[in-house]
Design a protein around this motif. Structure first.
Motif, PDB file in Angstrom:
ATOM      1  N   SER A  29       0.809  -1.220   0.000  1.00 41.86           N
ATOM      2  CA  SER A  29       0.000   0.000   0.000  1.00 41.86           C
ATOM      3  C   SER A  29       0.845   1.274   0.000  1.00 41.86           C
ATOM      4  CB  SER A  29      -0.947   0.008   1.191  1.00 41.86           C
ATOM      5  OG  SER A  29      -1.908  -0.998   1.038  1.00 41.86           O
ATOM      6  N   PRO A  30       1.939   1.340   0.783  1.00 38.80           N
ATOM      7  CA  PRO A  30       2.771   2.553   0.730  1.00 38.80           C
ATOM      8  C   PRO A  30       3.352   2.819  -0.665  1.00 38.80           C
ATOM      9  CG  PRO A  30       3.287   1.313   2.703  1.00 38.80           C
ATOM     10  CD  PRO A  30       2.377   0.457   1.873  1.00 38.80           C
ATOM     11  N   MET A  31       3.730   1.758  -1.365  1.00 39.84           N
ATOM     12  CA  MET A  31       4.281   1.944  -2.715  1.00 39.84           C
ATOM     13  C   MET A  31       3.192   2.379  -3.695  1.00 39.84           C
ATOM     14  SD  MET A  31       7.445   1.755  -2.682  1.00 39.84           S
ATOM     15  CE  MET A  31       7.438   2.422  -1.044  1.00 39.84           C
ATOM     16  N   ARG A  32       1.989   1.914  -3.478  1.00 37.76           N
ATOM     17  CA  ARG A  32       0.871   2.377  -4.321  1.00 37.76           C
ATOM     18  C   ARG A  32       0.626   3.867  -4.103  1.00 37.76           C
ATOM     19  NH1 ARG A  32      -2.608  -2.730  -2.796  1.00 37.76           N
ATOM     20  NH2 ARG A  32      -1.628  -4.233  -4.188  1.00 37.76           N
ATOM     21  N   ARG A  33       0.753   4.308  -2.845  1.00 38.48           N
ATOM     22  CA  ARG A  33       0.585   5.741  -2.550  1.00 38.48           C
ATOM     23  C   ARG A  33       1.712   6.560  -3.161  1.00 38.48           C
ATOM     24  NH1 ARG A  33      -1.477   3.761   2.322  1.00 38.48           N
ATOM     25  NH2 ARG A  33       0.556   3.833   3.328  1.00 38.48           N
ATOM     26  N   VAL A  34       2.937   6.052  -3.091  1.00 38.47           N
ATOM     27  CA  VAL A  34       4.083   6.744  -3.705  1.00 38.47           C
ATOM     28  C   VAL A  34       3.827   6.920  -5.195  1.00 38.47           C
ATOM     29  CG1 VAL A  34       6.510   6.448  -4.364  1.00 38.47           C
ATOM     30  CG2 VAL A  34       5.810   6.076  -2.000  1.00 38.47           C
ATOM     31  N   ARG A  35       3.351   5.857  -5.827  1.00 38.89           N
ATOM     32  CA  ARG A  35       3.067   5.888  -7.261  1.00 38.89           C
ATOM     33  C   ARG A  35       1.969   6.911  -7.586  1.00 38.89           C
ATOM     34  NH1 ARG A  35       1.178   0.324 -10.145  1.00 38.89           N
ATOM     35  NH2 ARG A  35       0.920   1.088 -12.248  1.00 38.89           N
ATOM     36  N   GLU A  36       0.891   6.885  -6.809  1.00 40.66           N
ATOM     37  CA  GLU A  36      -0.230   7.806  -7.053  1.00 40.66           C
ATOM     38  C   GLU A  36       0.168   9.254  -6.786  1.00 40.66           C
ATOM     39  OE1 GLU A  36      -3.543   8.493  -8.834  1.00 40.66           O
ATOM     40  OE2 GLU A  36      -2.811   6.460  -8.526  1.00 40.66           O
ATOM     41  N   ASP A  37       0.915   9.502  -5.719  1.00 42.24           N
ATOM     42  CA  ASP A  37       1.392  10.864  -5.423  1.00 42.24           C
ATOM     43  C   ASP A  37       2.273  11.383  -6.545  1.00 42.24           C
ATOM     44  OD1 ASP A  37       0.006  10.774  -3.058  1.00 42.24           O
ATOM     45  OD2 ASP A  37       1.791  10.458  -1.794  1.00 42.24           O
ATOM     46  N   ALA A  38       3.163  10.527  -7.046  1.00 41.67           N
ATOM     47  CA  ALA A  38       4.051  10.932  -8.143  1.00 41.67           C
ATOM     48  C   ALA A  38       3.238  11.252  -9.394  1.00 41.67           C
ATOM     49  CB  ALA A  38       5.073   9.834  -8.427  1.00 41.67           C
ATOM     50  N   GLY A  42       3.177  14.947 -11.228  1.00 39.22           N
ATOM     51  CA  GLY A  42       3.911  14.985 -12.492  1.00 39.22           C
ATOM     52  C   GLY A  42       5.334  14.457 -12.394  1.00 39.22           C
ATOM     53  N   ARG A  43       5.613  13.580 -11.433  1.00 38.18           N
ATOM     54  CA  ARG A  43       6.953  13.020 -11.253  1.00 38.18           C
ATOM     55  C   ARG A  43       7.028  11.562 -11.684  1.00 38.18           C
ATOM     56  NH1 ARG A  43       7.916  12.054  -6.302  1.00 38.18           N
ATOM     57  NH2 ARG A  43       5.882  12.491  -5.454  1.00 38.18           N
ATOM     58  N   LEU A  44       5.976  11.022 -12.288  1.00 35.90           N
ATOM     59  CA  LEU A  44       5.910   9.613 -12.648  1.00 35.90           C
ATOM     60  C   LEU A  44       6.373   9.405 -14.090  1.00 35.90           C
ATOM     61  CD1 LEU A  44       4.918   6.787 -11.637  1.00 35.90           C
ATOM     62  CD2 LEU A  44       2.819   7.277 -12.893  1.00 35.90           C
ATOM     63  N   VAL A  45       7.247   8.416 -14.275  1.00 32.73           N
ATOM     64  CA  VAL A  45       7.687   8.009 -15.609  1.00 32.73           C
ATOM     65  C   VAL A  45       7.301   6.543 -15.773  1.00 32.73           C
ATOM     66  CG1 VAL A  45       9.660   7.700 -17.156  1.00 32.73           C
ATOM     67  CG2 VAL A  45       9.633   9.606 -15.524  1.00 32.73           C
ATOM     68  N   VAL A  64       9.611   8.956  -9.862  1.00 33.61           N
ATOM     69  CA  VAL A  64       9.219   7.568  -9.679  1.00 33.61           C
ATOM     70  C   VAL A  64       9.092   6.950 -11.065  1.00 33.61           C
ATOM     71  CG1 VAL A  64       7.410   6.045  -8.798  1.00 33.61           C
ATOM     72  CG2 VAL A  64       8.039   8.113  -7.526  1.00 33.61           C
ATOM     73  N   ILE A  65       9.844   5.860 -11.286  1.00 37.92           N
ATOM     74  CA  ILE A  65       9.879   5.210 -12.592  1.00 37.92           C
ATOM     75  C   ILE A  65       9.305   3.815 -12.453  1.00 37.92           C
ATOM     76  CG2 ILE A  65      11.371   4.476 -14.492  1.00 37.92           C
ATOM     77  CD1 ILE A  65      13.404   6.606 -13.383  1.00 37.92           C
ATOM     78  N   LEU A  66       8.339   3.489 -13.301  1.00 35.33           N
ATOM     79  CA  LEU A  66       7.723   2.168 -13.302  1.00 35.33           C
ATOM     80  C   LEU A  66       8.406   1.299 -14.345  1.00 35.33           C
ATOM     81  CD1 LEU A  66       3.954   3.211 -13.279  1.00 35.33           C
ATOM     82  CD2 LEU A  66       5.494   2.896 -11.329  1.00 35.33           C
TER      83      LEU A  66
END
Length: 84
Positions: A29-38, A42-45, A64-66
């Motif tokens: 769940s914390p990583m899902r929040r990190v992903r959603e916040d990014a 606008g910090r998600l790649v 944050v890079i997926l």
């Protein structure tokens, strides 16, 4: 000038090796929040090329890079680059 090594994160995508802070699995769940916040900030790649996200890479710039490659595989590549 120091040469920058590149870390292969799958499907022709690379990250500058020395900018990586952590490589984690996306299931908690914390990583899902990190992903959603990014995503919201606008910090998600997204480097999954439409595949399932199997790892999340966090950089020193707080991006944050997926990736569709397993975290274990990327960490082995990361350690191999350290030894070279």
């Amino acid at each position: 000038m120091k040469s920058s090594k590149l870390l292969n994160i799958g499907f022709g995508n690379y990250v500058v090796h020395h900018r990586v802070v952590s490589i984690v699995t996306p299931t908690s769940s914390p990583m899902r929040r990190v992903r959603e916040d990014a995503r919201n900030e606008g910090r998600l790649v997204d480097a999954t090329q439409g595949r399932k996200t199997r790892s999340i890479i966090i950089t020193d710039s707080n991006h944050v890079i997926l990736s569709a490659i397993q975290a274990e595989t990327i960490s082995q590549r990361f350690l191999q680059e350290d030894n070279d």
